[in-house]
Each structure stands twice: as structure tokens, then as C-alpha cells.
Design an enzyme around this catalytic site. Sequence first.
Site, PDB file in Angstrom:
ATOM      1  N   ARG A 119      25.287  28.887  57.982  1.00  0.00           N
ATOM      2  CA  ARG A 119      26.100  29.754  58.832  1.00  0.00           C
ATOM      3  C   ARG A 119      27.370  29.033  59.216  1.00  0.00           C
ATOM      4  NH1 ARG A 119      22.414  33.106  62.543  1.00  0.00           N
ATOM      5  NH2 ARG A 119      21.809  34.429  60.834  1.00  0.00           N
ATOM      6  N   GLN A 124      30.549  32.144  55.221  1.00  0.00           N
ATOM      7  CA  GLN A 124      30.322  33.478  55.764  1.00  0.00           C
ATOM      8  C   GLN A 124      30.424  34.573  54.700  1.00  0.00           C
ATOM      9  OE1 GLN A 124      32.805  33.715  59.158  1.00  0.00           O
ATOM     10  NE2 GLN A 124      31.336  34.926  60.326  1.00  0.00           N
ATOM     11  N   ASP A 127      27.204  35.132  52.785  1.00  0.00           N
ATOM     12  CA  ASP A 127      25.995  35.235  53.601  1.00  0.00           C
ATOM     13  C   ASP A 127      25.323  36.604  53.434  1.00  0.00           C
ATOM     14  OD1 ASP A 127      24.115  35.300  55.594  1.00  0.00           O
ATOM     15  OD2 ASP A 127      25.459  34.664  57.189  1.00  0.00           O
ATOM     16  N   SER A 130      23.513  38.192  56.632  1.00  0.00           N
ATOM     17  CA  SER A 130      24.386  38.908  57.574  1.00  0.00           C
ATOM     18  C   SER A 130      24.841  40.244  57.010  1.00  0.00           C
ATOM     19  CB  SER A 130      25.620  38.075  57.911  1.00  0.00           C
ATOM     20  OG  SER A 130      25.259  36.955  58.640  1.00  0.00           O
ATOM     21  N   TYR A 225      21.030  30.087  65.468  1.00  0.00           N
ATOM     22  CA  TYR A 225      19.794  30.856  65.643  1.00  0.00           C
ATOM     23  C   TYR A 225      19.219  30.630  67.032  1.00  0.00           C
ATOM     24  CZ  TYR A 225      19.596  31.598  60.587  1.00  0.00           C
ATOM     25  OH  TYR A 225      19.871  31.988  59.310  1.00  0.00           O
TER      26      TYR A 225
END
Length: 372
Positions: A119, A124, A127, A130, A225
Site C-alpha cells: 500500500r 496504488q 492495487d 482497492s 490496515y
Amino acid sequence: MHCFTYREDPDQEPRVALTPGTAARLKRLGCALYAPTGVGSQSHFPDEQYVGVTFLQSTTPPPEARILLKIQPPTPDEIAGMPKGATLLSLLDPFRRKELLPLLAERNINAICLEMIPRSTLAQKMDVLSSQANLAGYAAVLQAAREIPTILPMMTTPAGTLQPARVFVIGAGVAGLQAIATAKRLGARVEAFDTRPVVEEQVKSLGAKFVKIDLGNTGQTHQGYAKELTEEQISRQREGMKKICGQSQIVITTAKLFGRPSPILVTSEMIAAMQPGSVIVDLAAETGGNVEGSRPNENVRTANGVLICGTTALERTVPQHASEMFASNVAHFLEHFWNTETQSLELPEDDEIIRATVLTKNGQVVHPAFST
Ligand code: NAD
């Protein structure tokens, strides 16, 4: 470099790891693209739209394939049919499907686990968790809206005024924030809770109310997280949420703990206090569930008339956009690690993203979380 995209099992997975749009991007890199016929048909991408892709009758990659793209973890048979030394990019569910790792290592596959993309700001765009969670959050609200016996917005008519539905979102990460935004767009009155205090501002900026429950020290890991709560903290959280659950027509739970079972946050006692016709969508159902009595891929009606939906991977209900985002994440990965001079994929061992995602390499399970 030859790149093969698998056709997923249509009974389990409507998404595809290559779309016509990403095929064009990979062609520009210099990839020779192969796929079985009908590769994107479940996502409504007919073969004709895949310009420059060679379609095969076989579902097995050709021996020249060096890059393999997939969504669901491969079966042992699929692994046995992989060209030795190829690089596989796929979801691998490594905490629950540990048995696949020695098979991938034996076949000398460089297995890139897409769930393990770090992350970081740099990663990003790759990912998949997500991108898919965003769609799942949206789809969860639509599912609940279809199931409740009322509408979501306030409506004033000559016959009278209907009050807006109350929606409570538990866990305001990627999926939760999108659920909040979607419920707000549909006119509901939305409240949300998360154990990470940083989320409060994000919830408020979407026009929802952040529920305050004092749990003492919670915080988050350096990866962003949530940290696991103590039993004492969980029971305080349940107590704090009890009244709000009882007043809400829709409860959406998204509280997951990476690599560990999800905490039970909505108990049978809390459900018993909800109104008949209310709906709970448990987005954590696949990893143990946040809701007592929820079952993966089942709708359970409780004795007091509350519907608990344990639908997993709700992003599959919007497969075309889910494929577009997943495939784009994969294309970003390939573009990032592409050597334009040699026109090949290079996976430097000292790279942060490679260290986090490569599970097997050179015949070994190499990831520290799984190598013994
Ligand atoms: P997730 O799916 O692991 O968890 C969902 C949410 O549940 C999280 O917000 C978590 O805090 C919450 N939660 C866990 N236990 C809870 C409990 N007992 N009660 C209430 N809520 C609980 O997490 P996620 O949605 O994938 O991401 C969380 C955050 O990580 C995001 O909001 C984002 O800020 C960050 N993130 C960063 C990147 C990046 O920088 N590349 C990528 C993805 C996510």
C-alpha cells in the site's frame, strides 16, 4: 514476449484479466498476446474487440508464453500446464491456499501474488484489492437497496412523507467509504464507524456521521490496515453499535483484518433488536464474517425477519467495470517493470513491490511469510 490470459471458470468468475483496452497497452509494450476464445465474454467483451490478440481453441498457454495473466488462483491442473519459468500474475489467496505454493515452485513459476501489492503511493495504480473493494462497496448498497422493503431517500408526496432509510457502515476503508458515498447519493441517512481514528474526517467529508465509540488505543499498521482489537475492545464496540444497528434499515459490514479471520461485530443479540425487513450485507463473509449467522454466498433470513446477505466478491456483479479496473492494475504492473530496450519484463529482487509480491521463484517458495 508472449503473454497468455486465462479464460476463468464461468461458474465462478465472470471477470477477465485482459480487456480490449489493456490488450492495446500491452501490444504497445511489444507483447505478443494469446488467449482462449471467449476469454472476455462473461464481462461482455467479445473476441472481435480484442485487436491484435491471437485466439486459441486450447485453454492451456502455448509453450512460448513467458507472462500468464489470471484472476482466480490456478488449479493444480492449470499449474501443471504452465510453461516452466513463466511469470504468473494472479490472485493467489496464499493464506488459505498454501498447497498451491509448492506446485508453483516445482513448475519453476515466478508467482506474483496480486493481493500482496504494497500500500504505497507508487503501487496504488497496481492495487487490485482497492480497485475491486471500491466496486464491492458500491454494489453492496445496491444489493441492500433491492432487498429492503422501503426506498432510501426521503420523499414528500401528496400522500405523505416517507422518511429516509438509515444506513450504518461498519469499517470505513476503501469498500466502506464507497458504500457511504453510494448510500448518500441514493438519499439515505448514513452513519459509519471504524477503529482507525484517521477515518473520521473522510467519513464526514462524504456527508455521513461518524459514530464515536471509545475503545482506547486502536490505531493502524504501517501498511494502513487496522490492528486486531482485544476481546474487551470488541465487546465495547458491540455495545456502542447496538443502538445504531437497531435503528438502521441497512447495515453494511466491511471490517477485515489482512491475513486473519474477520472479527464478529454484529451479534445475534444485536440482530434481534433490528426491525423486520432490515438488511445486513456482510462484505467480510468470505473471511469468517463480521455478522453472527452470516454464511458465504447465502442469504439468511432470521426469526425476526432480518436478511443477512453473505454475498462474496460483489464486484463480480459489475464484471465489465471490475475487469477494466483489474486488468488496468495488471497492465500498470507490467508497464512499471517493463524494460523497453529488451522488450521484456524485469523483476529486480531489491524492488519493494517485487519483494512483497513474488511468492515462488527459481523452484523455491521465496516469500518470507510462506517459506519454512
Ligand atoms: P480492509 O479491507 O483491511 O478493512 C476495511 C476497514 O475495516 C478498514 O478501514 C479497517 O480499519 C476497518 N476495521 C477493521 N476492524 C474493524 C473493527 N473492529 N471495527 C470497525 N472497523 C474495522 O482495509 P482497506 O479498506 O483495504 O484499507 C484501509 C485503508 O488503507 C484505506 O482507508 C486507505 O487509507 C489505506 N489504503 C492505502 C492504499 C495505498 O496507499 N496504496 C491502498 C489501499 C488502502
